[in-house]
Design a protein around this motif. Structure first.
Motif, PDB file in Angstrom:
ATOM      1  N   SER A 118       0.808  -1.216   0.000  1.00 54.71           N
ATOM      2  CA  SER A 118       0.000   0.000   0.000  1.00 54.71           C
ATOM      3  C   SER A 118       0.843   1.268   0.000  1.00 54.71           C
ATOM      4  CB  SER A 118      -0.929   0.003   1.216  1.00 54.71           C
ATOM      5  OG  SER A 118      -0.170   0.004   2.399  1.00 54.71           O
ATOM      6  N   ILE A 119       2.160   1.128  -0.129  1.00 54.43           N
ATOM      7  CA  ILE A 119       3.056   2.286  -0.179  1.00 54.43           C
ATOM      8  C   ILE A 119       3.647   2.353  -1.585  1.00 54.43           C
ATOM      9  CG2 ILE A 119       5.100   3.387   0.773  1.00 54.43           C
ATOM     10  CD1 ILE A 119       4.594   1.566   3.268  1.00 54.43           C
ATOM     11  N   LEU A 120       3.408   3.474  -2.239  1.00 59.32           N
ATOM     12  CA  LEU A 120       3.843   3.628  -3.618  1.00 59.32           C
ATOM     13  C   LEU A 120       4.799   4.808  -3.713  1.00 59.32           C
ATOM     14  CD1 LEU A 120       3.488   2.869  -6.640  1.00 59.32           C
ATOM     15  CD2 LEU A 120       1.576   4.478  -6.684  1.00 59.32           C
ATOM     16  N   ILE A 121       5.994   4.563  -4.249  1.00 61.64           N
ATOM     17  CA  ILE A 121       6.918   5.658  -4.545  1.00 61.64           C
ATOM     18  C   ILE A 121       6.504   6.192  -5.904  1.00 61.64           C
ATOM     19  CG2 ILE A 121       9.299   6.312  -5.038  1.00 61.64           C
ATOM     20  CD1 ILE A 121      10.175   4.132  -3.065  1.00 61.64           C
ATOM     21  N   THR A 122       5.990   7.421  -5.920  1.00 54.16           N
ATOM     22  CA  THR A 122       5.446   7.974  -7.151  1.00 54.16           C
ATOM     23  C   THR A 122       6.457   8.784  -7.942  1.00 54.16           C
ATOM     24  OG1 THR A 122       4.569   9.882  -5.956  1.00 54.16           O
ATOM     25  CG2 THR A 122       3.093   8.008  -6.246  1.00 54.16           C
ATOM     26  N   ASN A 123       7.490   9.275  -7.269  1.00 51.38           N
ATOM     27  CA  ASN A 123       8.489  10.085  -7.955  1.00 51.38           C
ATOM     28  C   ASN A 123       9.708  10.241  -7.052  1.00 51.38           C
ATOM     29  OD1 ASN A 123       9.579  11.665  -9.978  1.00 51.38           O
ATOM     30  ND2 ASN A 123       8.590  13.535  -9.309  1.00 51.38           N
ATOM     31  N   TYR A 124      10.833  10.444  -7.658  1.00 52.06           N
ATOM     32  CA  TYR A 124      12.013  10.814  -6.885  1.00 52.06           C
ATOM     33  C   TYR A 124      12.818  11.816  -7.694  1.00 52.06           C
ATOM     34  CZ  TYR A 124      14.379   7.306  -9.759  1.00 52.06           C
ATOM     35  OH  TYR A 124      14.875   6.578 -10.807  1.00 52.06           O
ATOM     36  N   LYS A 125      13.412  12.755  -6.974  1.00 48.43           N
ATOM     37  CA  LYS A 125      14.119  13.834  -7.650  1.00 48.43           C
ATOM     38  C   LYS A 125      15.449  14.097  -6.928  1.00 48.43           C
ATOM     39  CE  LYS A 125      13.670  18.683  -8.894  1.00 48.43           C
ATOM     40  NZ  LYS A 125      12.846  19.883  -8.792  1.00 48.43           N
ATOM     41  N   PRO A 126      16.550  13.803  -7.590  1.00 40.51           N
ATOM     42  CA  PRO A 126      17.841  14.076  -6.959  1.00 40.51           C
ATOM     43  C   PRO A 126      18.207  15.555  -7.030  1.00 40.51           C
ATOM     44  CG  PRO A 126      18.164  13.073  -9.112  1.00 40.51           C
ATOM     45  CD  PRO A 126      16.686  13.124  -8.871  1.00 40.51           C
ATOM     46  N   SER A 171       8.655  11.267  -3.475  1.00 40.15           N
ATOM     47  CA  SER A 171       7.209  11.426  -3.312  1.00 40.15           C
ATOM     48  C   SER A 171       6.606  10.051  -3.086  1.00 40.15           C
ATOM     49  CB  SER A 171       6.584  12.045  -4.558  1.00 40.15           C
ATOM     50  OG  SER A 171       7.140  13.316  -4.801  1.00 40.15           O
ATOM     51  N   ILE A 172       5.747   9.962  -2.068  1.00 41.38           N
ATOM     52  CA  ILE A 172       5.134   8.677  -1.752  1.00 41.38           C
ATOM     53  C   ILE A 172       3.626   8.836  -1.628  1.00 41.38           C
ATOM     54  CG2 ILE A 172       7.154   7.765  -0.543  1.00 41.38           C
ATOM     55  CD1 ILE A 172       5.573   8.359   2.089  1.00 41.38           C
ATOM     56  N   GLN A 173       2.950   7.731  -1.758  1.00 46.30           N
ATOM     57  CA  GLN A 173       1.518   7.671  -1.540  1.00 46.30           C
ATOM     58  C   GLN A 173       1.244   6.439  -0.685  1.00 46.30           C
ATOM     59  OE1 GLN A 173      -0.774   8.014  -5.107  1.00 46.30           O
ATOM     60  NE2 GLN A 173      -2.626   7.239  -4.153  1.00 46.30           N
ATOM     61  N   ILE A 174       0.543   6.639   0.432  1.00 47.65           N
ATOM     62  CA  ILE A 174       0.155   5.535   1.302  1.00 47.65           C
ATOM     63  C   ILE A 174      -1.343   5.335   1.092  1.00 47.65           C
ATOM     64  CG2 ILE A 174       0.093   4.640   3.661  1.00 47.65           C
ATOM     65  CD1 ILE A 174       2.381   6.634   4.295  1.00 47.65           C
ATOM     66  N   ASN A 175      -1.683   4.347   0.299  1.00 43.70           N
ATOM     67  CA  ASN A 175      -3.065   4.152  -0.127  1.00 43.70           C
ATOM     68  C   ASN A 175      -4.015   3.879   1.032  1.00 43.70           C
ATOM     69  OD1 ASN A 175      -2.349   4.529  -2.825  1.00 43.70           O
ATOM     70  ND2 ASN A 175      -1.858   2.379  -3.095  1.00 43.70           N
ATOM     71  N   GLY A 191      -4.622   7.172   2.713  1.00 42.59           N
ATOM     72  CA  GLY A 191      -4.970   8.295   1.850  1.00 42.59           C
ATOM     73  C   GLY A 191      -3.999   9.452   1.997  1.00 42.59           C
ATOM     74  N   ILE A 192      -2.728   9.142   2.190  1.00 45.34           N
ATOM     75  CA  ILE A 192      -1.703  10.167   2.399  1.00 45.34           C
ATOM     76  C   ILE A 192      -0.773  10.222   1.194  1.00 45.34           C
ATOM     77  CG2 ILE A 192       0.328  10.818   3.771  1.00 45.34           C
ATOM     78  CD1 ILE A 192      -0.994   9.503   6.178  1.00 45.34           C
ATOM     79  N   SER A 193      -0.520  11.425   0.726  1.00 50.14           N
ATOM     80  CA  SER A 193       0.526  11.662  -0.257  1.00 50.14           C
ATOM     81  C   SER A 193       1.501  12.637   0.384  1.00 50.14           C
ATOM     82  CB  SER A 193      -0.043  12.271  -1.536  1.00 50.14           C
ATOM     83  OG  SER A 193      -0.881  11.342  -2.181  1.00 50.14           O
ATOM     84  N   SER A 194       2.787  12.380   0.247  1.00 51.07           N
ATOM     85  CA  SER A 194       3.772  13.228   0.911  1.00 51.07           C
ATOM     86  C   SER A 194       5.082  13.212   0.148  1.00 51.07           C
ATOM     87  CB  SER A 194       4.001  12.718   2.340  1.00 51.07           C
ATOM     88  OG  SER A 194       4.898  13.544   3.032  1.00 51.07           O
ATOM     89  N   GLN A 195       5.924  14.166   0.476  1.00 54.48           N
ATOM     90  CA  GLN A 195       7.290  14.198  -0.037  1.00 54.48           C
ATOM     91  C   GLN A 195       8.231  14.174   1.157  1.00 54.48           C
ATOM     92  OE1 GLN A 195       7.927  17.648  -2.495  1.00 54.48           O
ATOM     93  NE2 GLN A 195       7.276  16.569  -4.323  1.00 54.48           N
ATOM     94  N   VAL A 196       9.282  13.404   1.029  1.00 54.54           N
ATOM     95  CA  VAL A 196      10.292  13.291   2.066  1.00 54.54           C
ATOM     96  C   VAL A 196      11.643  13.485   1.423  1.00 54.54           C
ATOM     97  CG1 VAL A 196      11.341  11.722   3.747  1.00 54.54           C
ATOM     98  CG2 VAL A 196       8.877  11.714   3.434  1.00 54.54           C
TER      99      VAL A 196
END
Length: 83
Positions: free
Chosen positions: A3-11, A21-25, A28-33
Protein backbone atom coordinates in the motif's frame (compact mmCIF):
# COMPACT_ATOMS: atom_id res chain seq x y z
CA UNK A 1 -0.75 -6.01 -1.49
CA UNK A 2 1.76 -3.20 -1.05
CA UNK A 3 0.00 0.00 0.00
CA UNK A 4 3.06 2.29 -0.18
CA UNK A 5 3.84 3.63 -3.62
CA UNK A 6 6.92 5.66 -4.54
CA UNK A 7 5.45 7.97 -7.15
CA UNK A 8 8.49 10.08 -7.95
CA UNK A 9 12.01 10.81 -6.89
CA UNK A 10 14.12 13.83 -7.65
CA UNK A 11 17.84 14.08 -6.96
CA UNK A 12 19.33 17.41 -5.93
CA UNK A 13 23.05 16.90 -6.39
CA UNK A 14 23.86 20.48 -5.38
CA UNK A 15 22.41 19.98 -1.90
CA UNK A 16 23.12 16.23 -1.76
CA UNK A 17 19.49 15.24 -1.10
CA UNK A 18 16.94 13.00 -2.73
CA UNK A 19 13.30 14.11 -2.57
CA UNK A 20 10.95 11.14 -2.74
CA UNK A 21 7.21 11.43 -3.31
CA UNK A 22 5.13 8.68 -1.75
CA UNK A 23 1.52 7.67 -1.54
CA UNK A 24 0.16 5.54 1.30
CA UNK A 25 -3.07 4.15 -0.13
CA UNK A 26 -4.51 2.70 3.08
CA UNK A 27 -4.27 6.07 4.84
CA UNK A 28 -4.97 8.29 1.85
CA UNK A 29 -1.70 10.17 2.40
CA UNK A 30 0.53 11.66 -0.26
CA UNK A 31 3.77 13.23 0.91
CA UNK A 32 7.29 14.20 -0.04
CA UNK A 33 10.29 13.29 2.07
CA UNK A 34 13.88 14.41 1.59
CA UNK A 35 16.77 12.20 2.62
CA UNK A 36 20.48 12.57 1.98
CA UNK A 37 21.93 10.98 -1.13
CA UNK A 38 24.12 8.81 1.10
CA UNK A 39 21.03 7.47 2.91
CA UNK A 40 19.32 6.84 -0.42
CA UNK A 41 22.36 5.09 -1.92
CA UNK A 42 22.79 2.96 1.21
CA UNK A 43 19.12 1.98 1.09
CA UNK A 44 19.32 0.78 -2.53
CA UNK A 45 22.72 -0.89 -2.22
CA UNK A 46 22.67 -4.63 -2.48
CA UNK A 47 20.24 -5.04 -5.36
CA UNK A 48 17.12 -7.07 -4.51
CA UNK A 49 14.95 -5.49 -1.84
CA UNK A 50 16.35 -2.02 -2.44
CA UNK A 51 12.93 -0.52 -3.05
CA UNK A 52 11.67 -1.91 0.27
CA UNK A 53 14.69 -0.41 2.08
CA UNK A 54 13.98 2.97 0.46
CA UNK A 55 10.33 2.73 1.53
CA UNK A 56 11.38 1.89 5.09
CA UNK A 57 13.81 4.81 5.20
CA UNK A 58 11.15 7.15 3.80
CA UNK A 59 8.54 5.95 6.31
CA UNK A 60 10.95 6.31 9.23
CA UNK A 61 11.82 9.84 8.08
CA UNK A 62 8.13 10.67 7.71
CA UNK A 63 7.37 9.28 11.19
CA UNK A 64 10.21 11.33 12.70
CA UNK A 65 8.91 14.47 10.99
CA UNK A 66 5.35 13.90 12.19
CA UNK A 67 6.54 13.11 15.71
CA UNK A 68 8.42 16.42 15.79
CA UNK A 69 5.13 18.21 15.06
CA UNK A 70 3.37 16.59 18.01
CA UNK A 71 2.94 19.06 20.87
CA UNK A 72 4.74 18.19 24.09
CA UNK A 73 1.79 19.27 26.21
CA UNK A 74 -1.74 20.24 25.40
CA UNK A 75 -3.74 23.06 26.89
CA UNK A 76 -7.46 23.57 27.01
CA UNK A 77 -9.06 26.94 26.64
CA UNK A 78 -12.65 27.82 27.29
CA UNK A 79 -14.49 30.67 25.74
CA UNK A 80 -16.40 33.02 27.99
CA UNK A 81 -19.47 34.84 26.86
CA UNK A 82 -19.93 38.42 27.93
CA UNK A 83 -23.30 39.41 29.30
Amino acid sequence: MDSILITNYKPDYTNNIMTISIQINTLGISSQVSITMDEFNTAIAGGAGGTDRVKLKVLNTLIDSLTALKPVATTTTTATREA
